[in-house]
Design a protein around this motif. Structure first.
Motif, PDB file in Angstrom:
ATOM      1  N   TYR A 298       0.857  -1.182   0.000  1.00 31.08           N
ATOM      2  CA  TYR A 298       0.000   0.000   0.000  1.00 31.08           C
ATOM      3  C   TYR A 298       0.893   1.230   0.000  1.00 31.08           C
TER       4      TYR A 298
ATOM      5  N   GLU B 108       0.660   8.154   3.974  1.00 28.20           N
ATOM      6  CA  GLU B 108       1.488   7.741   5.104  1.00 28.20           C
ATOM      7  C   GLU B 108       2.785   7.075   4.662  1.00 28.20           C
TER       8      GLU B 108
ATOM      9  N   SER C 182      -0.155  -3.277   9.150  1.00 28.22           N
ATOM     10  CA  SER C 182      -0.519  -1.900   8.808  1.00 28.22           C
ATOM     11  C   SER C 182      -1.211  -1.861   7.450  1.00 28.22           C
ATOM     12  N   ARG C 183      -0.697  -2.638   6.503  1.00 26.70           N
ATOM     13  CA  ARG C 183      -1.335  -2.685   5.193  1.00 26.70           C
ATOM     14  C   ARG C 183      -2.712  -3.317   5.282  1.00 26.70           C
TER      15      ARG C 183
ATOM     16  N   LYS D 155      -5.079  -0.884   6.981  1.00 26.72           N
ATOM     17  CA  LYS D 155      -5.406   0.221   6.088  1.00 26.72           C
ATOM     18  C   LYS D 155      -6.344  -0.236   4.990  1.00 26.72           C
TER      19      LYS D 155
ATOM     20  N   LYS E 262      -9.790  -0.679   6.496  1.00 23.29           N
ATOM     21  CA  LYS E 262     -10.403   0.616   6.734  1.00 23.29           C
ATOM     22  C   LYS E 262     -10.917   1.228   5.440  1.00 23.29           C
ATOM     23  N   GLU E 263     -10.105   1.107   4.383  1.00 23.92           N
ATOM     24  CA  GLU E 263     -10.537   1.652   3.096  1.00 23.92           C
ATOM     25  C   GLU E 263     -11.753   0.897   2.554  1.00 23.92           C
TER      26      GLU E 263
END
Length: 583
Positions: free
Chosen positions: A474, A478, A485-486, A489, A492-493
């Motif tokens: 990703y 950020e 974390s990917r 994220k 969340k997206e």
């Protein structure tokens, strides 16, 4: 006269092949024929072996008998010393191809006189040469002969006379001498009267020994002027410049798989060029050996032989570890397609290891060579020696059209190799640690890949139970996100996208409901208008009827009275009905 005709008329210096691997290449055909050559160096550097090999090769390979005149070692000692190299001096002596002679020189017995000369030596040497028709002569070592002559004038005169006598005799001679303090030889004179001077050196750096050869001068001929590493092994004396003679090797346009499909996609959808040099560099534990195993597995699956130089791990350890990512290398080893060569460079030394690699490649004849890791060749401050050795190794493998896969351990983000070998690499993969959110994840990108379009993306990769798997990283405000974390994220997206889609759907439904309500309201107003219109028309008709009745009553009344009454027509007209639909 053109250049070709001029070149054809140029006479070249006659030379005698030594048969020593590599030396004949850098001398352009051997040492000067019919002239003396000085070979000098410190103790233990290989002077006597060099000279002996020159004689043995001459007798066995070029039909040139030789004489070895020693001033320090006896004939018996010389024969025993070279047995380990496979040389049977006794047989060569019996076959009249070699004469071994030892001249014992006792310094205290030598008296310097104005008439001192070497006539006795000339007579003895002349007899040995004529007895077998010798074409080659070795004098080992020359300073012993002149150790009792402190007068430099007499020494120079006798040296010149000796070297001139050898020339007149027409023999190709090698004279060995010990290194002096600040001079090539102890006397400092032999190098001036020799037609060719070769210096041998044995040095130790960072507990690693290296032998070097240098041609200081060669009258009447061009020659290599660099220092060339050489080794002494079971097959004899070997100089190692031959893999760097030229860059005229052929190249292939064939592409071979890396063993990782998505990596092949990054490399123009086809993988590496066959016969190219591939380097994978990265920090410890990043997955370099795993990529080596993938490449080896793919090559063996194509039926190609793979020679795997394991410089740090044992073959059993490598095969066990690769099972954790679903790669079974043992099956290929049992089928004879994969051979491990597991030795540390410190066991041999750089030049000896290079020779061992040459031998292993020539014996097995692989199509793929893996070197894991390249950084094991770098010990202390030997970067220059390591680079020189790696250059010759790469040239040797390229000349033989072998695909090479090398790994290199780096110590930091900007530490790519520790030695400047980027010009040797065709495809370079960099593996990076990406630390984010308390996690350490793996990233890969292609630093360069000559001759092909390739991806410029940084790709996350994972070591799974079914091999190496490349993922999409990703990249956002950020920066680059990997691992959890990917995943977070991306989740969340996805949630945000779902909410946006739901909001759009709700707005569309509300719009539809409002449209329906407005249409219903329009229909109601239209119906109300039509009803009101009908009622109004009825009232108009009724009022008209009343008016007509009233007029008729007046007319009738006038008739009854016989009066003269003027009847006025009513102004009320029948209204027109509006049949148009109201929208």
């Amino acid at each position: 006269m053109d250049k070709k005709k001029i070149a054809s008329t140029v006479q070249t210096l006659p030379k005698s092949l030594t048969g020593i691997q590599g030396l004949d290449e850098i001398t352009g055909g051997g040492i000067p024929k019919g002239r003396p050559t000085l070979v000098c160096g410190s103790a233990g550097c290989g002077k006597t072996l060099f000279a002996m090999e020159f004689l043995v090769h001459g007798a066995m390979m070029y039909n040139e008998p030789g004489v070895f005149l020693a001033f320090e070692e006896s004939e018996k000692d010389l024969a025993v010393n070279v047995v380990s190299l496979g040389y049977d001096l006794d047989k060569l002596v019996a076959d009249k191809k070699l004469v071994l002679d030892h001249v014992h020189v006792e310094r205290k017995e030598i008296e310097e006189t104005g008439e001192y000369d070497l006539e006795g030596l000339f007579i003895r040497l002349n007899y040995a040469i004529d007895s077998i028709g010798a074409k080659r002569v070795v004098l080992d070592t020359i300073e012993t002969l002149f150790s009792g002559l402190p007068n430099p004038l007499i020494l120079r005169s006798e040296l010149r006379r000796l070297f001139q006598w050898l020339k007149e005799k027409g023999v190709t001679a090698i004279v060995t001498g010990e290194r002096g303090e600040g001079t090539l030889t102890r006397q400092g004179l032999e190098e001036y009267v020799s037609d060719c001077v070769i210096v041998l050196d044995h040095r130790v750096t960072e507990q690693s020994s290296t032998r070097r050869l240098r041609i200081v001068k060669y009258r009447g001929s061009t020659h290599g002027t660099n220092e060339y590493p050489f080794i002494i092994e079971e097959t004899g004396f070997s100089v190692l410049p031959i893999t760097s003679i030229g860059q005229e090797h052929t190249v292939s346009s064939e592409r071979i798989s890396s063993g990782i499909p998505r990596l092949d996609t990054m490399l123009g959808n086809k993988g590496y060029y066959r016969g190219s040099i591939v380097l994978v560099s990265g920090t410890a534990g990043i997955g370099k050996s795993s990529l080596s195993a993938c490449f080896s597995d793919a090559a063996c699956a194509r039926g190609e032989k793979v020679l795997y130089f394991a410089l740090e791990e044992s073959p059993q350890q490598i095969m066990r570890n690769m099972l954790s990512i679903g790669i079974d290398l043992e099956q290929w080893e049992k089928k004879g397609l994969l051979v491990f060569h597991a030795k540390r460079p410190t066991f041999y030394g750089l030049e000896s290891y290079l020779t061992a690699m040459h031998k292993a490649v020539n014996d097995f004849k692989p199509m793929v060579v893996v070197i894991d890791p390249l950084s094991s060749f770098i010990i202390g401050t030997n970067q220059f020696e390591a680079k020189s050795m790696i250059m010759r190794m790469v040239d040797f493998l390229k000349i033989n059209h072998i695909s090479v896969f090398m790994t290199h351990l780096t110590t930091g983000v900007n530490d790519y190799t520790g030695i400047d070998i980027s010009s040797l690499i065709d495809t370079w993969l960099l593996l990076r640690d990406i630390e984010l959110g308390g996690e350490r994840n793996r990233g890969m990108y292609i630093l360069k890949s000559r001759g092909m379009a390739h991806s410029n993306q940084i790709r996350e990769f994972k070591l799974t139970d079914h091999g190496v798997e490349l993922l999409d990283v990703y990249v956002g405000p950020e920066g680059v996100l990997t691992g959890s974390s990917r995943i977070t994220k991306e989740a969340k997206e996805k949630a945000e996208q779902l909410l946006r889609n739901q909001e759009i759907e709700n707005k569309q439904l509300a719009l539809d409901r409002k449209r329906k309500a407005i249409n219903a309201q329009i229909d109601f107003l239209k119906a109300e208008f039509e009803a009101e219109e009908i009622e109004t028309l009825k009232n108009i008709e009724l009022n008209k009827l009343r008016e007509n009745l009233l007029l008729q009553d007046r007319v009738d009344m006038a008739k009854n009275r016989k009066g003269d009454i003027v009847i006025k027509t009513s102004s009320i007209t029948k209204p027109k009905r509006n049949d148009a639909k109201t929208k």
